[in-house]
Scaffold this active site. Structure first.
Site, PDB file in Angstrom:
ATOM      1  N   THR A 162       0.650  -1.166   0.043  1.00 56.08           N
ATOM      2  CA  THR A 162       0.307  -0.087  -0.524  1.00 56.08           C
ATOM      3  C   THR A 162       1.149   1.448  -0.078  1.00 56.08           C
ATOM      4  OG1 THR A 162      -1.321  -1.068   1.153  1.00 56.08           O
ATOM      5  CG2 THR A 162      -1.497   1.579   2.016  1.00 56.08           C
ATOM      6  N   THR A 219       0.781  -3.550   4.122  1.00 57.75           N
ATOM      7  CA  THR A 219       0.894  -4.257   5.807  1.00 57.75           C
ATOM      8  C   THR A 219       0.056  -6.197   6.348  1.00 57.75           C
ATOM      9  OG1 THR A 219      -1.354  -3.291   5.951  1.00 57.75           O
ATOM     10  CG2 THR A 219       0.448  -1.250   6.460  1.00 57.75           C
ATOM     11  N   ASP A 220       0.154  -6.046   5.461  1.00 60.38           N
ATOM     12  CA  ASP A 220      -1.030  -7.635   5.265  1.00 60.38           C
ATOM     13  C   ASP A 220       0.231  -8.170   5.523  1.00 60.38           C
ATOM     14  OD1 ASP A 220      -3.422  -6.625   4.224  1.00 60.38           O
ATOM     15  OD2 ASP A 220      -3.353  -7.832   2.386  1.00 60.38           O
TER      16      ASP A 220
END
Length: 326
Positions: free
Chosen positions: A16, A89-90
């Site tokens: 992201t 961030t996952d």
């Protein structure tokens, strides 16, 4: 005498933080490491020299063990004071913990990202990158192992978790951050005991591991099916390490064939050892050959188990490694 210039490598994996919204669809990774660093206000005033590296441009969900082991090799080859890894961030908690397990030395390795992409109002990437670079360049962060810096909080890789799908404050840890960045200063409040690194050069074996989260009504059927397709298993159990009674026989059989790690699905706190004694309790399962995950959450327990299996570690040695975390 002027202070010497600190050198930090910024390695971009995508995610992201490197995404921009596209006119024909959703956000995709488009920004290079140069783009990310150029967007950080105030970086030039720090006196820190950032050298940039484009390593991958992938969503965090698409990173693999081979990507991250190659990343560890790249980090070890760099002659810098610290390293910042930017990514989606996952899987930040997984990347940070893997790097913590396979890298040695005191150099700070800082993983960060963004919950809001660069096209959104209030994009958090630049602030997170600046705090991460400050942390990586600091002498205070030496010896802390791999950390995650988000929202100016510094989290130990072993403890950090993503606990919200969209919030800019998605990253938390129990019992809490080990430090923070305030007024341009890095402050470290606690340090975890170091553990011997896993030799990533031995990670040649192709293995499959997974996490099975127990739920009300599970009868062991899915566990039995998993057993034919994995080399190791993490059970995300109720509470302090409990499963339905109907799963006990299946887990007993699996534990005879492969390492089965017993973790708690709660997100914090330990797997107990001898508090409960009913069938499917923690003491019952440990007596049947399951290995306690101690205070590791299921995601971290799987990373550790997977690396150990990749390096040819046998079940007894795996049990000893997990036991050392207690």
């Amino acid at each position: 005498m002027a202070a010497s210039v600190r050198h930090v490598a910024v390695i971009s994996l995508g995610g992201t933080i490197a995404m921009t919204a596209q006119t024909d669809g959703g956000a995709t990774p488009m920004l290079s490491a140069d783009d990310l660093v150029a967007a950080v206000p105030g970086l030039a005033d720090t006196g820190i020299h950032a050298q940039v590296h484009d390593f991958r441009r992938l969503p965090g969900a698409s990173l693999s063990f081979s990507d991250l082991l190659e990343l560890a090799g790249t980090i070890e080859s760099l002659a810098v004071d610290g390293v910042v890894v930017t990514q989606g961030t996952d899987t930040i908690e997984e990347t940070a913990y893997l790097l913590d397990l396979v890298t040695a030395g005191g150099m700070p390795i800082v993983v960060t990202g963004a919950m809001r992409n660069a096209s959104m109002a209030g994009a958090d990437g630049p602030a997170n990158v600046l705090a991460a670079i400050r942390t990586a360049a600091s002498t205070e962060a030496r010896g802390t192992g791999s950390v995650v810096v988000f929202g100016e909080e510094i989290h130990a890789a072993r403890w950090v978790r993503k606990t919200h799908a969209t919030s800019p404050t998605a990253f938390t840890s129990y019992p809490g951050p080990i430090g923070y960045v305030a007024e341009d200063r890095v402050r470290i409040l606690a340090r975890l005991d170091a553990v011997p690194p896993i030799d990533r050069h031995r990670a040649a074996t192709s293995v499959r591991t997974t996490i099975f989260t127990v739920g009300i009504g599970d009868d062991g059927t899915l566990l039995e099916a998993l057993g034919d397709h994995v080399d190791g298993l993490v059970v995300a159990a109720f509470g302090a390490g409990h499963v339905p009674m109907a799963c006990v026989d299946s887990l007993t059989d699996l534990a005879k064939r492969m390492p089965v790690i017993l973790a708690t699905r709660t997100g914090s706190g330990p797997v107990l050892r001898q508090t409960y004694g009913f069938p499917g309790s923690e003491s019952d399962l440990l007596a049947r050959g399951l290995i306690s995950g101690s205070t590791l959450d299921p995601v971290k327990a799987r990373i550790l188990l997977h690396l150990l299996l990749m390096t040819g570690t046998d079940k007894e040695q795996i049990s000893q490694v997990f036991s050392a975390l207690s």
